[in-house]
Design a protein around this motif. Sequence first.
Motif, PDB file in Angstrom:
ATOM      1  N   CYS A 122       3.033 -17.650 -17.934  1.00 45.38           N
ATOM      2  CA  CYS A 122       2.947 -19.105 -17.751  1.00 45.38           C
ATOM      3  C   CYS A 122       3.125 -19.842 -19.062  1.00 45.38           C
ATOM      4  O   CYS A 122       3.674 -20.951 -19.091  1.00 45.38           O
ATOM      5  CB  CYS A 122       1.626 -19.486 -17.080  1.00 45.38           C
ATOM      6  N   SER A 123       2.684 -19.262 -20.188  1.00 44.36           N
ATOM      7  CA  SER A 123       2.846 -19.928 -21.475  1.00 44.36           C
ATOM      8  C   SER A 123       4.312 -19.998 -21.871  1.00 44.36           C
ATOM      9  O   SER A 123       4.763 -20.986 -22.461  1.00 44.36           O
ATOM     10  CB  SER A 123       2.039 -19.211 -22.563  1.00 44.36           C
ATOM     11  N   THR A 157       6.079 -25.751 -12.292  1.00 40.68           N
ATOM     12  CA  THR A 157       5.901 -24.394 -12.794  1.00 40.68           C
ATOM     13  C   THR A 157       4.442 -23.976 -12.620  1.00 40.68           C
ATOM     14  O   THR A 157       3.563 -24.821 -12.464  1.00 40.68           O
ATOM     15  CB  THR A 157       6.261 -24.296 -14.283  1.00 40.68           C
ATOM     16  N   PRO A 158       4.166 -22.667 -12.664  1.00 39.41           N
ATOM     17  CA  PRO A 158       2.772 -22.219 -12.531  1.00 39.41           C
ATOM     18  C   PRO A 158       1.922 -22.714 -13.690  1.00 39.41           C
ATOM     19  O   PRO A 158       2.367 -22.711 -14.842  1.00 39.41           O
ATOM     20  CB  PRO A 158       2.892 -20.684 -12.545  1.00 39.41           C
ATOM     21  N   GLU A 159       0.697 -23.169 -13.394  1.00 39.58           N
ATOM     22  CA  GLU A 159      -0.215 -23.565 -14.457  1.00 39.58           C
ATOM     23  C   GLU A 159      -0.991 -22.367 -14.979  1.00 39.58           C
ATOM     24  O   GLU A 159      -1.693 -22.461 -15.978  1.00 39.58           O
ATOM     25  CB  GLU A 159      -1.188 -24.633 -13.977  1.00 39.58           C
ATOM     26  N   SER A 160      -0.853 -21.225 -14.294  1.00 41.04           N
ATOM     27  CA  SER A 160      -1.541 -20.012 -14.698  1.00 41.04           C
ATOM     28  C   SER A 160      -0.743 -18.813 -14.215  1.00 41.04           C
ATOM     29  O   SER A 160      -0.025 -18.897 -13.210  1.00 41.04           O
ATOM     30  CB  SER A 160      -2.958 -19.977 -14.103  1.00 41.04           C
ATOM     31  N   CYS A 161      -0.835 -17.712 -14.936  1.00 44.66           N
ATOM     32  CA  CYS A 161      -0.119 -16.502 -14.536  1.00 44.66           C
ATOM     33  C   CYS A 161      -0.591 -16.036 -13.161  1.00 44.66           C
ATOM     34  O   CYS A 161      -1.784 -16.039 -12.861  1.00 44.66           O
ATOM     35  CB  CYS A 161      -0.343 -15.396 -15.564  1.00 44.66           C
ATOM     36  N   LYS A 164       0.046 -17.472 -10.320  1.00 49.30           N
ATOM     37  CA  LYS A 164       0.014 -18.556  -9.351  1.00 49.30           C
ATOM     38  C   LYS A 164       1.427 -19.072  -9.110  1.00 49.30           C
ATOM     39  O   LYS A 164       2.326 -18.887  -9.925  1.00 49.30           O
ATOM     40  CB  LYS A 164      -0.869 -19.708  -9.851  1.00 49.30           C
ATOM     41  N   GLY A 165       1.605 -19.737  -7.963  1.00 47.80           N
ATOM     42  CA  GLY A 165       2.889 -20.332  -7.646  1.00 47.80           C
ATOM     43  C   GLY A 165       3.100 -21.637  -8.386  1.00 47.80           C
ATOM     44  O   GLY A 165       2.185 -22.170  -9.012  1.00 47.80           O
TER      45      GLY A 165
END
Length: 312
Positions: free
Chosen positions: A4-5, A286-290, A292-293
């Motif tokens: 996600c980063s 985009t996903p806010e966390s790894c 996640k959708g």
Amino acid sequence: MTACSARASEIGETLPGTAPRNRSWVVLEHAGAFGRVALLDSGLPETLGRYLEDARTASSTGVLLARRAEGEQSHGTRIWLATCGPGASRMRKVELSEGEPIPHLEIGLIGEGQLPGLGQTSTDPVLFICTNGKRDVCCAVEGRSLVNALGADGNIASAVWESSHQGGHRFAPVALLLPHGYSYGRLTAAAATEVLQAARNGELPVTGLRGRTSLPRTAQAAEVIIRRSYDVRGIDDLDVLARDSRNRALALSATADAGPERMEVRHRDGRAWWVDARLEQLRPATPESCGKGPAERTTVVITRVSEAGAWR
């Protein structure tokens, strides 16, 4: 799967206006792994963990767990209690001996800026870097790498701690600077070192700066743009205010999400600026966390900066 980063960097998501919003912070030393919901899943006594989690969600207080870098031993328990309003930052550091029970903490009062008379006043800057891998893999990988790099510098190692989830893993490595309550993201070892060294001299670098946690999002971004544009370095040089319908200056609250579209940013030397900002939808989602959708999110856009008349 792209982290996600990495995705956040690819689409150019900006940092100003993304700091977590808490007027005050409580950081509790706790050895061992951080669970996904740190206060409930990390081995704290059940009653204590549930109280802290419930009180945190009901107040404007952030509550974190912290530990020394992996493998380092710590004796006893440290607690940091900080309130972070502009010009009114204060912190108390509590050091408990091994086996000494953790005192009851009135999280609601701390969230209102009322620090209990525990421990002693501390002005020493501390940098808490999120390494909560159970919450997001980016924080585990990027955060721990940063902690390890900083731990090799004897001048700052004692001021660097790992922490549980702070918010904004897509900007990993993320960090919280206390007592002043500034949040950073995408920190390199060189930038993090500068943050701590500058803070010891009452200054604040802007590289990686997400904002002050005691301000709503547009106000966070307004402060950052003035710091960048006018090379404002002093930690407490600036204050961000709103105006009501009668043109009266009003203080802003961290409990607000977006904040006003027009703000007055004041320098302690008498200078002032108008800053206009708004929230815009971030594209693409985009996903806010790894893991996640894609999620719909907003970003702060500064639309205008202009000089205002001297405020004093």
